[in-house]
Design a protein around this motif. Structure first.
Motif, PDB file in Angstrom:
ATOM      1  N   VAL A 110     -14.977   2.310  10.540  1.00  0.00           N
ATOM      2  CA  VAL A 110     -13.903   1.474  10.378  1.00  0.00           C
ATOM      3  C   VAL A 110     -14.379   0.218   9.760  1.00  0.00           C
ATOM      4  CG1 VAL A 110     -12.442   0.202  11.957  1.00  0.00           C
ATOM      5  CG2 VAL A 110     -13.026   2.169  12.855  1.00  0.00           C
ATOM      6  N   ARG A 111     -13.298   0.068   8.623  1.00  0.00           N
ATOM      7  CA  ARG A 111     -13.580  -1.206   8.049  1.00  0.00           C
ATOM      8  C   ARG A 111     -12.635  -2.160   7.806  1.00  0.00           C
ATOM      9  NH1 ARG A 111     -15.217   2.935   4.394  1.00  0.00           N
ATOM     10  NH2 ARG A 111     -13.548   3.229   3.130  1.00  0.00           N
ATOM     11  N   LYS A 112     -12.697  -3.420   7.615  1.00  0.00           N
ATOM     12  CA  LYS A 112     -11.586  -4.474   7.278  1.00  0.00           C
ATOM     13  C   LYS A 112     -11.155  -4.166   5.854  1.00  0.00           C
ATOM     14  CE  LYS A 112     -10.987  -8.461   8.826  1.00  0.00           C
ATOM     15  NZ  LYS A 112      -9.999  -8.015   9.902  1.00  0.00           N
ATOM     16  N   GLY A 113      -9.707  -4.215   5.536  1.00  0.00           N
ATOM     17  CA  GLY A 113      -9.252  -4.105   3.988  1.00  0.00           C
ATOM     18  C   GLY A 113      -9.029  -2.716   3.999  1.00  0.00           C
ATOM     19  N   LYS A 114      -8.107  -2.394   2.903  1.00  0.00           N
ATOM     20  CA  LYS A 114      -7.694  -1.178   2.672  1.00  0.00           C
ATOM     21  C   LYS A 114      -8.367  -0.484   1.692  1.00  0.00           C
ATOM     22  CE  LYS A 114      -4.184   2.087   1.362  1.00  0.00           C
ATOM     23  NZ  LYS A 114      -4.861   2.473   0.571  1.00  0.00           N
ATOM     24  N   TYR A 115      -8.835   0.765   1.810  1.00  0.00           N
ATOM     25  CA  TYR A 115      -9.491   1.677   0.823  1.00  0.00           C
ATOM     26  C   TYR A 115      -8.661   1.748  -0.367  1.00  0.00           C
ATOM     27  CZ  TYR A 115      -5.955   5.137   1.956  1.00  0.00           C
ATOM     28  OH  TYR A 115      -4.877   6.011   1.964  1.00  0.00           O
ATOM     29  N   SER A 116      -9.269   1.876  -1.512  1.00  0.00           N
ATOM     30  CA  SER A 116      -8.881   2.223  -2.872  1.00  0.00           C
ATOM     31  C   SER A 116      -9.184   3.776  -3.163  1.00  0.00           C
ATOM     32  CB  SER A 116      -8.937   1.180  -3.893  1.00  0.00           C
ATOM     33  OG  SER A 116     -10.387   1.002  -3.958  1.00  0.00           O
ATOM     34  N   LEU A 117      -8.534   4.193  -4.325  1.00  0.00           N
ATOM     35  CA  LEU A 117      -8.982   5.602  -4.594  1.00  0.00           C
ATOM     36  C   LEU A 117      -9.266   5.639  -6.035  1.00  0.00           C
ATOM     37  CD1 LEU A 117      -5.652   7.519  -3.040  1.00  0.00           C
ATOM     38  CD2 LEU A 117      -8.322   7.253  -2.137  1.00  0.00           C
ATOM     39  N   LYS A 118     -10.377   5.881  -6.440  1.00  0.00           N
ATOM     40  CA  LYS A 118     -10.850   6.260  -7.708  1.00  0.00           C
ATOM     41  C   LYS A 118      -9.808   7.140  -8.714  1.00  0.00           C
ATOM     42  CE  LYS A 118     -15.008   7.116 -10.224  1.00  0.00           C
ATOM     43  NZ  LYS A 118     -14.840   8.055 -11.145  1.00  0.00           N
ATOM     44  N   ALA A 125      -4.159  -4.165  -0.682  1.00  0.00           N
ATOM     45  CA  ALA A 125      -3.867  -5.120   0.389  1.00  0.00           C
ATOM     46  C   ALA A 125      -5.007  -6.100   0.383  1.00  0.00           C
ATOM     47  CB  ALA A 125      -3.300  -4.563   1.783  1.00  0.00           C
ATOM     48  N   GLY A 126      -5.028  -7.269   0.945  1.00  0.00           N
ATOM     49  CA  GLY A 126      -5.763  -8.298   1.004  1.00  0.00           C
ATOM     50  C   GLY A 126      -6.681  -8.088   2.217  1.00  0.00           C
ATOM     51  N   GLU A 127      -7.975  -8.384   2.406  1.00  0.00           N
ATOM     52  CA  GLU A 127      -8.914  -8.176   3.422  1.00  0.00           C
ATOM     53  C   GLU A 127      -8.265  -8.314   4.832  1.00  0.00           C
ATOM     54  OE1 GLU A 127     -11.922  -6.415   2.215  1.00  0.00           O
ATOM     55  OE2 GLU A 127     -12.767  -7.480   3.865  1.00  0.00           O
ATOM     56  N   GLU A 128      -7.458  -9.166   4.919  1.00  0.00           N
ATOM     57  CA  GLU A 128      -6.894  -9.574   6.255  1.00  0.00           C
ATOM     58  C   GLU A 128      -5.472  -8.906   6.391  1.00  0.00           C
ATOM     59  OE1 GLU A 128      -8.708 -11.342   8.211  1.00  0.00           O
ATOM     60  OE2 GLU A 128     -10.215 -11.572   6.601  1.00  0.00           O
ATOM     61  N   GLU A 129      -5.382  -8.131   5.458  1.00  0.00           N
ATOM     62  CA  GLU A 129      -3.651  -7.688   5.650  1.00  0.00           C
ATOM     63  C   GLU A 129      -3.966  -6.277   6.077  1.00  0.00           C
ATOM     64  OE1 GLU A 129      -0.953  -9.561   2.324  1.00  0.00           O
ATOM     65  OE2 GLU A 129      -2.442  -8.125   1.640  1.00  0.00           O
ATOM     66  N   ALA A 130      -5.148  -5.720   5.831  1.00  0.00           N
ATOM     67  CA  ALA A 130      -5.162  -4.172   6.279  1.00  0.00           C
ATOM     68  C   ALA A 130      -6.677  -3.650   6.630  1.00  0.00           C
ATOM     69  CB  ALA A 130      -4.990  -3.444   5.182  1.00  0.00           C
ATOM     70  N   ASP A 131      -6.609  -2.625   7.716  1.00  0.00           N
ATOM     71  CA  ASP A 131      -7.826  -1.938   7.914  1.00  0.00           C
ATOM     72  C   ASP A 131      -7.972  -0.592   7.498  1.00  0.00           C
ATOM     73  OD1 ASP A 131      -8.675  -4.192   9.546  1.00  0.00           O
ATOM     74  OD2 ASP A 131      -7.209  -3.771  10.721  1.00  0.00           O
ATOM     75  N   THR A 132      -9.251  -0.272   7.239  1.00  0.00           N
ATOM     76  CA  THR A 132      -9.350   1.389   6.972  1.00  0.00           C
ATOM     77  C   THR A 132     -10.089   1.985   7.976  1.00  0.00           C
ATOM     78  OG1 THR A 132      -9.442   0.771   4.815  1.00  0.00           O
ATOM     79  CG2 THR A 132     -10.516   2.809   5.092  1.00  0.00           C
ATOM     80  N   LEU A 133      -9.767   3.443   8.242  1.00  0.00           N
ATOM     81  CA  LEU A 133     -10.346   4.077   9.163  1.00  0.00           C
ATOM     82  C   LEU A 133     -10.544   5.498   8.355  1.00  0.00           C
ATOM     83  CD1 LEU A 133     -11.245   5.789  11.760  1.00  0.00           C
ATOM     84  CD2 LEU A 133      -9.065   6.532  12.311  1.00  0.00           C
ATOM     85  N   GLU A 134     -12.114   5.680   8.379  1.00  0.00           N
ATOM     86  CA  GLU A 134     -12.390   6.937   7.665  1.00  0.00           C
ATOM     87  C   GLU A 134     -12.971   7.837   8.679  1.00  0.00           C
ATOM     88  OE1 GLU A 134     -14.727   5.910   4.060  1.00  0.00           O
ATOM     89  OE2 GLU A 134     -16.061   7.702   4.462  1.00  0.00           O
ATOM     90  N   ILE A 135     -12.606   9.036   8.727  1.00  0.00           N
ATOM     91  CA  ILE A 135     -13.192  10.170   9.333  1.00  0.00           C
ATOM     92  C   ILE A 135     -13.589  11.202   8.657  1.00  0.00           C
ATOM     93  CG2 ILE A 135     -12.903  11.625  11.165  1.00  0.00           C
ATOM     94  CD1 ILE A 135     -10.405  10.121  12.194  1.00  0.00           C
ATOM     95  N   CYS A 136     -14.923  11.547   8.711  1.00  0.00           N
ATOM     96  CA  CYS A 136     -15.608  12.687   7.941  1.00  0.00           C
ATOM     97  C   CYS A 136     -15.616  13.808   8.585  1.00  0.00           C
ATOM     98  CB  CYS A 136     -16.809  12.178   7.487  1.00  0.00           C
ATOM     99  SG  CYS A 136     -17.673  13.371   6.412  1.00  0.00           S
ATOM    100  N   LEU A 153      -1.531  -0.965   7.585  1.00  0.00           N
ATOM    101  CA  LEU A 153      -1.039  -2.489   7.274  1.00  0.00           C
ATOM    102  C   LEU A 153      -0.187  -2.857   8.315  1.00  0.00           C
ATOM    103  CD1 LEU A 153      -1.632  -0.989   4.112  1.00  0.00           C
ATOM    104  CD2 LEU A 153       0.108  -2.706   3.610  1.00  0.00           C
ATOM    105  N   GLU A 154      -0.555  -3.585   9.438  1.00  0.00           N
ATOM    106  CA  GLU A 154      -0.241  -3.825  10.494  1.00  0.00           C
ATOM    107  C   GLU A 154       1.106  -4.635  10.571  1.00  0.00           C
ATOM    108  OE1 GLU A 154      -3.110  -5.859  12.831  1.00  0.00           O
ATOM    109  OE2 GLU A 154      -1.704  -5.993  14.873  1.00  0.00           O
ATOM    110  N   LYS A 155       1.138  -5.703   9.842  1.00  0.00           N
ATOM    111  CA  LYS A 155       2.264  -6.420   9.733  1.00  0.00           C
ATOM    112  C   LYS A 155       3.555  -5.368   9.197  1.00  0.00           C
ATOM    113  CE  LYS A 155       1.741 -10.779  10.972  1.00  0.00           C
ATOM    114  NZ  LYS A 155      -0.069 -10.822  11.047  1.00  0.00           N
TER     115      LYS A 155
END
Ligand code: GLA
Length: 729
Positions: A110-118, A125-136, A153-155
């Motif tokens: 789980v990370r703060k901020g939104k993942y991006s895609l290469k 989204a800004g660090e405070e605007e979103a969270d990322t969950l990555e499940i492998c 993006l909670e809001k």
């Protein structure tokens, strides 16, 4: 944190302000979907039920338990080959030729901020605007790993999904199908809203039952297409514009896609969004990865209108980038319907003089200024200014136009080549063609292999060579045919179309980096590539080659389900309309074009003095409302595919200003009065019609409606501004 993990139950919960999304890793390591919908608390794994289901197989590790089957259980990322016979999210062909992938939980983060895609567009989204969950997840036999990405993006009440498929084994595997989102519903009866069309009549509204079997839309044209837009809504049967549950998916991708809605043998519904499986066989050597384009998910209990507004906010604030994402857009005059290929530098300068006199900000020189290009049969690929045709250099022409206080923009079609061109004569192998076969022509042109970096680099240099010749503040990026003849000597055929789209993105990224002040408008024969992927690079897209105001009512209505008005390229054109022969009044054409970026697509020299005065007033009126149109909430007030009138309104965020628009679609003798009910107002305050001075309470306007003044003539438009009265004024 909007992402919670309950270790004891292995449950992941994503919370937004009004929605909950939950999934669970079960005792066998399968990632099961539990719930997506309105906010709900606690562990919801009690929703899973198991019974012995004939002919639904059981994974080996469940032993003698015949009640456990992937064919029935709701899943996050179902794979072919695990005993689930429904449509799958992913299909992998292994090195031994078998088609099977058994993905089990390996780890998560789980990370703060939104993942991006290469290499791909994605919600940012800004660090405070979103969270990322990555499940492998991992297939222990082949070593294939899938990283499922969730952005919350909670809001905004938005959840995004993507997947990165990696070959962690030693042999080569082939990805035969890859989706980014799967939603399984164990209960409920649904309708699916999709938007079909054709060139010059895009995004018609269709509501059909998600019944037993599969409802499938997609594209195999290389672009997202005029025919089916890569965005859908799934709604409960009784959901309407203003009430009821509905889900939405927008694919952030501009190429071949596939969306499937299936009701299975037990009445459960699965909705999938991802890459089209035809013309796609993506080989991954050991250690290589494939990024599956992102899907944006939304849910509301308040009907389609609320879901659309949620998506509009997301696209405006988290997809569109650059100087123009939040800035006023120039009102532009495009030369296409004014003169098609028949122009020279003088006539373009004349358009600029007219523009200056009418208050129009920019002149755009459309197709025909380069190489040998006096019709659409030649010249594509030869990106050198035809100075002989213009009669002056591009720099001189732009200097004169800027001298009038008018900005300048230009048309390009980088992905194409004409057989009758210098480029094709030099590099015939740069066009997509299958050896030994004659290519399929479209608009008499071929498609350059944009999956090749050398091809892109060459075109990029040539186009920059033109864009550097003067103060160019706008580019219209066109793409005027569907792709065929998918073949490349350079690489595996099954990769080409995906790599092509990434090539287009790479080019656009470089272009927007090099010219950050430039507004780039997307286009593909009008709205053939109107998708969230393109909007990441081009904050507006020419909505349709059909500029007829009456047809635009439907086209723009369909477009509004996902895309905000500030992305919708819309112009006033001449009458009789060049596509339909219809004659709508200048007023109506203006009102309809104001539901978009606004501009003109005609020769002002052919207007009467009276019409010119009207245009001047129209431009001034648009500029008065431009902010409200660009940033306001959009409300659909009628269903133009069914109702006598088309009606919509823009309401400012603080609900103090409203722009109401109505166009009658039918005229009959002795017609009943048409009433339009407004939406989104403050019920308790008094609004004043700024022209007539009449006052109404918000509650009255919303509950009883407003009678639309009677008048003669088909497609008559009515536009009114309502503003909150301050101090009773
Ligand atoms: C496409 C576009 C038009 C125009 C022509 C030029 O059809 O949609 O607006 O630019 O190409 O050839």
């Amino acid at each position: 944190m909007a992402v919670k993990y309950q270790e004891e139950d292995h449950i992941f919960t994503l919370q937004t302000e009004h929605t909950t999304y939950q999934m669970k890793v079960d005792e066998f390591g399968f990632l099961l979907h539990l719930y997506y919908g309105g906010k709900a608390e606690g562990c919801m794994d009690y929703l899973l039920t198991c019974s012995d289901r004939g002919f639904s197989g059981n994974p080996f590790d469940v032993g003698a338990d015949r009640t456990y089957s992937m064919d029935v259980l709701p899943q996050e990322y179902p794979c072919l080959g695990t005993g689930d016979y429904r449509n799958c999210a992913v299909n992998i062909r292994n090195a031994d030729g078998s088609e099977c992938c058994d993905l089990r939980y390996a780890s998560h983060e789980v990370r703060k901020g939104k993942y991006s895609l290469k290499g791909l567009p994605a919600v940012f989204a800004g660090e405070e605007e979103a969270d990322t969950l990555e499940i492998c997840l991992e297939d222990r036999v082949s070593g294939v790993q899938v990283r499922l990405l969730y952005g919350v993006l909670e809001k905004e009440d938005i959840i995004t999904r993507s997947a990165v498929i990696r070959n962690g084994g030693s042999g080569t595997v082939v990805v035969e199908k890859a989706s980014s989102a799967c939603l399984d519903f164990v209960t409920g009866e649904y309708d699916i809203l999709s938007f079909y069309g054709r060139h010059a009549m895009e995004r018609n509204f269709q509501r059909t039952r998600a019944a037993h079997g599969t409802f499938r839309i997609g594209s195999r044209r290389g672009t997202s297409s005029h025919q089916y837009n890569p965005a859908v809504m799934l709604a409960e049967r009784e959901t309407s514009e203003d009430a009821g549950s509905c889900y939405g998916m927008i694919f952030v991708y501009s190429g071949n896609f596939l969306c499937e809605a299936e009701q299975d043998q037990f009445g459960q519904t699965r909705l999938l969004m991802g890459l089209q499986e035809e013309l796609f066989h993506y080989p991954l050597k050991a250690g290589e990865s494939l990024v599956v384009p992102e899907t944006i998910l939304g849910y509301t209990e308040n009907g389609f209108g609320a879901l659309s507004r949620m998506f509009h906010r997301c696209i405006r604030n988290h997809i569109c980038r650059g100087k123009y994402a939040h800035g006023p857009r120039p009102v532009l005059l495009n030369s296409w319907e004014a003169s098609y290929f028949d122009f020279d530098g003088e006539s373009i300068c004349r358009l600029a003089e007219d523009a200056a006199a009418l208050g129009i900000d920019m002149v755009v020189m459309d197709d025909g200024w380069f190489g040998k290009r006096d019709d659409d049969n030649s010249g594509l690929g030869d990106w050198t200014v035809n100075e002989a045709k213009l009669g002056l250099t591009l720099g001189e022409m732009i200097g004169r136009i800027n001298g009038l206080g008018v900005k300048f923009g230009i048309w390009i079609e980088p992905e194409m080549v004409s057989e009758d061109s210098e480029l094709y004569r030099e590099h015939p192998d740069w066009a997509l063609q299958i050896p030994g076969r004659k290519p399929v022509r479209g608009r008499n042109q071929l498609v350059l292999d944009f999956s090749r970096e050398d091809v892109r680099e060459y075109i990029f240099k040539r186009i920059c060579g033109v864009l550097d010749q003067g103060n160019i503040e706008y580019v219209k990026w066109d793409m005027n045919r569907s792709i065929t003849d998918v073949y490349s000597v350079e690489k595996d055929q099954g990769k080409i179309l995906y790599d092509y789209v990434l090539g287009v993105y790479d080019f656009l990224e470089k272009l927007t980096e090099r010219y950050p002040w430039m507004l780039v408008e997307g286009c593909s024969g009008g709205g053939g590539r109107f998708d969230a992927g393109m909007l990441y690079y081009t904050p507006q897209i020419w909505c349709s080659d059909n500029t007829d105001a009456a047809d635009r009512l439907r086209i723009q209505y369909g477009t509004s389900f996902f895309y905000p008005a500030c992305t919708v390229g819309s112009h006033v054109s001449a009458v009789p309309n060049h596509q339909t022969g219809r004659k709508c009044s200048l007023h109506t054409r203006g009102v309809v074009a104001m539901a978009g970026t606004f501009g003109y697509e005609l020769d002002p020299g052919k207007l009467t003095e009276e019409e010119k005065a009207e245009v001047r007033a129209q431009v001034a009126r648009y500029k008065k409302y431009a902010d409200l149109i660009r940033t306001g909430d959009y409300y659909r007030l009628s269903e133009p595919f069914r109702d006598v009138c088309a009606a919509w309104a823009f309401v400012s965020e603080d609900r103090s200003r409203v722009l109401l628009n109505v166009v009658m679609q039918e005229v009959r003798g002795n017609m009943p009065t048409c009433y339009v009910k407004l939406k989104g107002l403050d019920p308790d305050v008094l609004y004043r019609d700024t022209e007539s001075g009449r006052k109404y309470y918000g509650s009255a306007l919303m509950r009883a409606g407003l009678p639309i003044p009677a008048g003669m003539g088909e497609y008559r438009a009515y536009q009114a501004e309502l503003a909150v009265c301050s101090n009773g004024q």
